[in-house]
Design a protein around this motif. Structure first.
Motif, short mmCIF file in Angstrom:
data_model
loop_
_atom_site.label_atom_id
_atom_site.label_comp_id
_atom_site.label_asym_id
_atom_site.label_seq_id
_atom_site.Cartn_x
_atom_site.Cartn_y
_atom_site.Cartn_z
N LEU A 184 106.43 59.08 -68.07
CA LEU A 184 105.08 58.53 -68.04
C LEU A 184 104.04 59.64 -67.90
O LEU A 184 102.96 59.58 -68.51
CB LEU A 184 104.94 57.54 -66.89
N GLU A 185 104.35 60.65 -67.11
CA GLU A 185 103.41 61.77 -66.93
C GLU A 185 103.23 62.53 -68.23
O GLU A 185 102.11 62.92 -68.60
CB GLU A 185 103.92 62.70 -65.82
N LEU A 186 104.32 62.76 -68.95
CA LEU A 186 104.23 63.42 -70.25
C LEU A 186 103.39 62.60 -71.23
O LEU A 186 102.58 63.14 -71.98
CB LEU A 186 105.62 63.65 -70.82
N GLN A 187 103.59 61.30 -71.21
CA GLN A 187 102.83 60.43 -72.10
C GLN A 187 101.34 60.44 -71.75
O GLN A 187 100.49 60.46 -72.63
CB GLN A 187 103.38 59.01 -72.06
N ARG A 188 101.01 60.44 -70.47
CA ARG A 188 99.60 60.47 -70.07
C ARG A 188 98.93 61.77 -70.51
O ARG A 188 97.76 61.76 -70.91
CB ARG A 188 99.48 60.28 -68.56
N GLU A 189 99.67 62.88 -70.44
CA GLU A 189 99.11 64.16 -70.92
C GLU A 189 98.84 64.11 -72.41
O GLU A 189 97.81 64.56 -72.89
CB GLU A 189 100.08 65.29 -70.58
N LYS A 190 99.80 63.54 -73.15
CA LYS A 190 99.63 63.44 -74.59
C LYS A 190 98.46 62.52 -74.94
O LYS A 190 97.63 62.81 -75.81
CB LYS A 190 100.90 62.90 -75.23
N ALA A 191 98.36 61.38 -74.21
CA ALA A 191 97.30 60.41 -74.48
C ALA A 191 95.93 61.00 -74.18
O ALA A 191 94.95 60.70 -74.89
CB ALA A 191 97.53 59.15 -73.66
N ALA A 192 95.83 61.84 -73.14
CA ALA A 192 94.55 62.47 -72.80
C ALA A 192 94.08 63.37 -73.94
O ALA A 192 92.88 63.43 -74.26
CB ALA A 192 94.68 63.26 -71.51
N GLN A 193 95.02 64.09 -74.56
CA GLN A 193 94.66 64.95 -75.70
C GLN A 193 94.25 64.11 -76.91
O GLN A 193 93.28 64.42 -77.59
CB GLN A 193 95.85 65.85 -76.05
N MET A 194 95.00 63.03 -77.14
CA MET A 194 94.70 62.18 -78.29
C MET A 194 93.39 61.42 -78.09
O MET A 194 92.72 61.06 -79.06
CB MET A 194 95.84 61.20 -78.52
N HIS A 195 93.01 61.18 -76.84
CA HIS A 195 91.77 60.47 -76.56
C HIS A 195 90.58 61.22 -77.15
O HIS A 195 89.66 60.61 -77.72
CB HIS A 195 91.60 60.31 -75.05
N LEU A 196 90.59 62.54 -77.06
CA LEU A 196 89.50 63.34 -77.62
C LEU A 196 89.47 63.23 -79.15
O LEU A 196 88.41 63.15 -79.76
CB LEU A 196 89.67 64.80 -77.20
N VAL A 197 90.66 63.19 -79.75
CA VAL A 197 90.74 63.05 -81.21
C VAL A 197 90.21 61.68 -81.64
O VAL A 197 89.45 61.58 -82.61
CB VAL A 197 92.21 63.23 -81.67
N LEU A 198 90.61 60.65 -80.91
CA LEU A 198 90.17 59.30 -81.25
C LEU A 198 88.66 59.12 -81.10
O LEU A 198 88.01 58.46 -81.91
CB LEU A 198 90.91 58.29 -80.37
N LEU A 199 88.10 59.73 -80.04
CA LEU A 199 86.65 59.65 -79.85
C LEU A 199 85.91 60.38 -80.97
O LEU A 199 84.87 59.91 -81.46
CB LEU A 199 86.27 60.25 -78.50
N LYS A 200 86.43 61.52 -81.37
CA LYS A 200 85.81 62.28 -82.47
C LYS A 200 85.81 61.45 -83.75
O LYS A 200 84.82 61.42 -84.48
CB LYS A 200 86.56 63.60 -82.68
N GLU A 201 86.92 60.76 -84.02
CA GLU A 201 86.98 59.89 -85.19
C GLU A 201 85.96 58.77 -85.10
O GLU A 201 85.29 58.43 -86.08
CB GLU A 201 88.39 59.30 -85.33
N GLN A 202 85.84 58.20 -83.91
CA GLN A 202 84.94 57.06 -83.74
C GLN A 202 83.48 57.48 -83.91
O GLN A 202 82.70 56.76 -84.55
CB GLN A 202 85.16 56.46 -82.35
N PHE A 203 83.09 58.61 -83.36
CA PHE A 203 81.70 59.05 -83.47
C PHE A 203 81.35 59.47 -84.90
O PHE A 203 80.21 59.32 -85.34
CB PHE A 203 81.44 60.20 -82.51
N SER A 204 82.33 60.01 -85.62
CA SER A 204 82.07 60.48 -86.99
C SER A 204 82.36 59.41 -88.04
O SER A 204 82.06 59.61 -89.23
CB SER A 204 82.93 61.71 -87.28
N ASN A 205 82.96 58.27 -87.63
CA ASN A 205 83.33 57.20 -88.55
C ASN A 205 84.26 57.68 -89.66
O ASN A 205 84.21 57.21 -90.80
CB ASN A 205 82.08 56.55 -89.17
#
Length: 592
Positions: free
Chosen positions: A174-195
């Motif tokens: 679970l800790e490994l997954q949370r680390e990965k998700a935190a990194q992906m969160h930045l990618v997902l936000l970038k996609e959302q702001f740029s459409n």
């Protein structure tokens, strides 16, 4: 200063004065003496002053409820949930088998589970069991591969009949997954702001995990298909959808369907617009794909899932309803209250914000009733704040005011289902965080599910009106809704009524139950923030006791506080709560 005196009709002499009247000079000296004594008293509290006899009655609110007939009856699954396809991207889909997540989701059943969101139209289905092996190398989740075969088991204690696949995930995983998700969160936000969104691959194995979660949680899955796959003539390319339909049918998965997500944004996201008429034809095409498949010949179809009903969006809905209004089982749209990038905690207390939804409902109803009078309308993907939400705000106690008012307002205005975005995913608008801990809106939703039935009752109040000042609009900061108590709740006999009350005032409010509610026993479920953060708290207390999951991973018992029959309800400032009025024997609530 003006001094008022009452003189008797007959005076003994012109020089005499009644003892009840002081001359202005004497009054001035008495006032100086009072101020001098007050300054010498230091911090001592002043003696209580008796209020005039009529003042208390003016602040008391009288409340009654019509009990003969309900004004509305909404869906049994009125409060439902959504999962965003981004859980494929950040890896959380592999953890939907968590016993804790299933337990939390089951607490909100029965409900629909919509699998859809902004990435719906970039989702492609591939009937491959393990795409990483087919590529000849490990996938991005190499440290999680094949874990299901090692730790997934049939948890008989959780579900003796279905034998659901439930996982006990090691903490390190679970800790490994949370680390990965935190990194992906930045990618997902970038996609959302740029459409600009990247494609997502949904494998057969991923679909199995998704359906296992929904089925084991008592949720009915609604799958939103990709509508942006287009042929050169701009008609819908259904090849990927047909592959998914055939696989789901082979597994006998009981699924309802949608096509696309916010089609009004396709020009921005894809550079190609789809008008309402074309979208209606696409839905008719999807219906024709479902009918030959035996298990889906009568499957429900929902849409078009438009965004906020501005002028161009209303035009799209109008074109869609003209072509395919009779094809869908319910008309759907989305709503977001606040821009998550600029939100402040006090925004959640603005009554003007709470009212924005009402106007949208009327716009949608007007178009729908023009073409298909009586057609069910759903609000799908409702969120308090956009852009993934704001930490310590969208996931705090303060956001609950918008959420609870949304539930009350939608039911009162005849919306059949509201789907909350999201049960669990990236961002801060969810009900459950990435540590699998329930957030304030989860507890609010759980109380709603346990106590509120589908029948809506009319509320009658007296004492709420205030005289408006010139140039200023007085908006109601005390919101009261009434339903028949959930008939599945065996703690209460049929005929009981549940009130839920939002007090946005900075002072407490007193409510006296009148009419059919008079002198009835009341059970209070008062939800308040817990901890030093106040309105920004991510923890809540019920009747003074903090709400947390039990050590064995089960949900706690929601214990009410009994109030003496006939007692005035005292609603603390800036709080919300549920009040079950027992044994009312309401005619509207005695039968299903």
């Amino acid at each position: 200063m003006r001094v008022l005196c009452a003189f008797p009709e007959a005076m003994p002499s012109s020089n005499s004065r009644p003892p009840a009247c002081l001359a202005p000079g004497a009054l001035y000296l008495a006032l100086l003496l009072h101020l001098s004594l007050s300054s010498q008293a230091g911090g001592r509290r002043p003696l209580p002053v008796d209020r005039p006899p009529g003042l208390k009655e003016k602040t008391l609110i009288l409340l009654d409820v019509s009990t003969k007939n309900p004004v509305r009856t909404v869906n049994e699954n009125f409060l439902s949930l959504q999962l965003d396809p981004s859980i494929i991207h950040d890896g959380w889909l592999d953890f939907l088998s968590s016993k804790r997540l299933v337990t939390l989701a089951r607490g909100l059943s029965p409900a629909f589970l919509r699998f859809g969101g902004k990435r719906t139209d970039f989702l492609q289905f591939q009937n491959l069991r393990n795409p990483a092996k087919s590529r000849g190398g490990p996938g991005p989740d190499y440290y999680l591969k094949n874990y299901e075969d090692d730790i997934v088991r049939s948890d008989v204690a959780l579900d003796k009949q279905k034998g659901c696949k439930i996982a006990q995930h090691p903490d390190v995983m679970l800790e490994l997954q949370r680390e990965k998700a935190a990194q992906m969160h930045l990618v997902l936000l970038k996609e959302q702001f740029s459409n600009t969104y990247s494609n997502l691959i949904l494998t057969a194995r991923s679909l199995d995990k998704l359906y296992n979660f929904a089925d084991c949680s008592g949720l009915h899955l609604i799958f939103a298909l990709n509508a942006l796959r287009r042929n050169p003539n701009n008609s819908w390319n259904s090849s990927s959808a047909l592959s998914l339909l055939k696989y789901s049918a082979s597994k006998k998965y009981n699924i309802s369907w949608e096509l696309g997500n916010e089609p009004n944004n396709y020009r921005i996201m894809h550079g190609r617009a789809v008008n309402g008429s074309q979208l209606g034809k696409d839905y008719i095409q999807l219906k024709s794909l479902l009918q030959p498949i035996r298990i889906y010949s009568r499957a429900s179809l929902y849409g078009p899932n438009i965004g906020r009903p501005r002028k161009n969006v209303i035009a799209l809905l109008d074109g869609f309803m003209k072509v395919a209004g009779s094809t869908v089982d319910a008309v759907t749209w989305q709503h977001c209250y606040i821009d998550g990038r600029v939100v402040k905690v006090m925004d959640f207390l603005k009554t003007r914000l709470l009212e924005t939804l009402s106007d949208q409902i009327r716009k949608i109803q007007k178009v729908v009733n023009t073409y298909t009078p009586g057609k069910k309308i759903w609000l799908e993907g409702v969120v308090t704040t956009s852009a993934g939400g704001t930490n310590n705000l969208s996931d705090s106690y303060a956001a609950g005011f918008l959420w609870l008012n949304t539930l009350g307002m939608l039911a009162n205005q005849g919306i059949d289902v509201v789907i909350r975005h999201s049960f669990f995913d990236h961002g801060y608008n969810h009900l459950v965080d990435q540590n699998f801990n329930p957030l304030p809106d989860y507890w609010l939703s759980l109380l709603y599910k346990r106590l509120i039935g589908p029948k809506v009752l009319a509320v009658h109040v007296a004492g709420l009106q205030r005289k408006p000042r010139p140039g200023r609009v007085i908006r109601d900061k005390l919101r009261i809704y009434a339903h028949c108590t959930n008939h599945h709740n065996h703690n209460y006999v049929r005929g009981s009524i549940t009130l839920f009350i939002i007090n946005l005032h900075r002072s407490r409010k007193k409510i006296k139950l009148a009419g059919t509610l008079r002198d009835k026993l009341v059970h209070q479920y008062l939800l308040q923030p817990y901890g030093q953060e106040g309105l920004k708290s991510k923890s809540v207390q019920l009747n003074g006791q903090p709400l947390v999951m039990v050590d064995d991973g089960t949900l706690p018992e929601l214990k009410p506080r009994p109030l003496r029959a006939g007692r005035t309800l005292v609603i603390p400032p800036v709080t919300m709560g549920f009040y079950v009025v027992k044994n009312v024997n309401a005619l509207a609530c005695r039968y299903r």
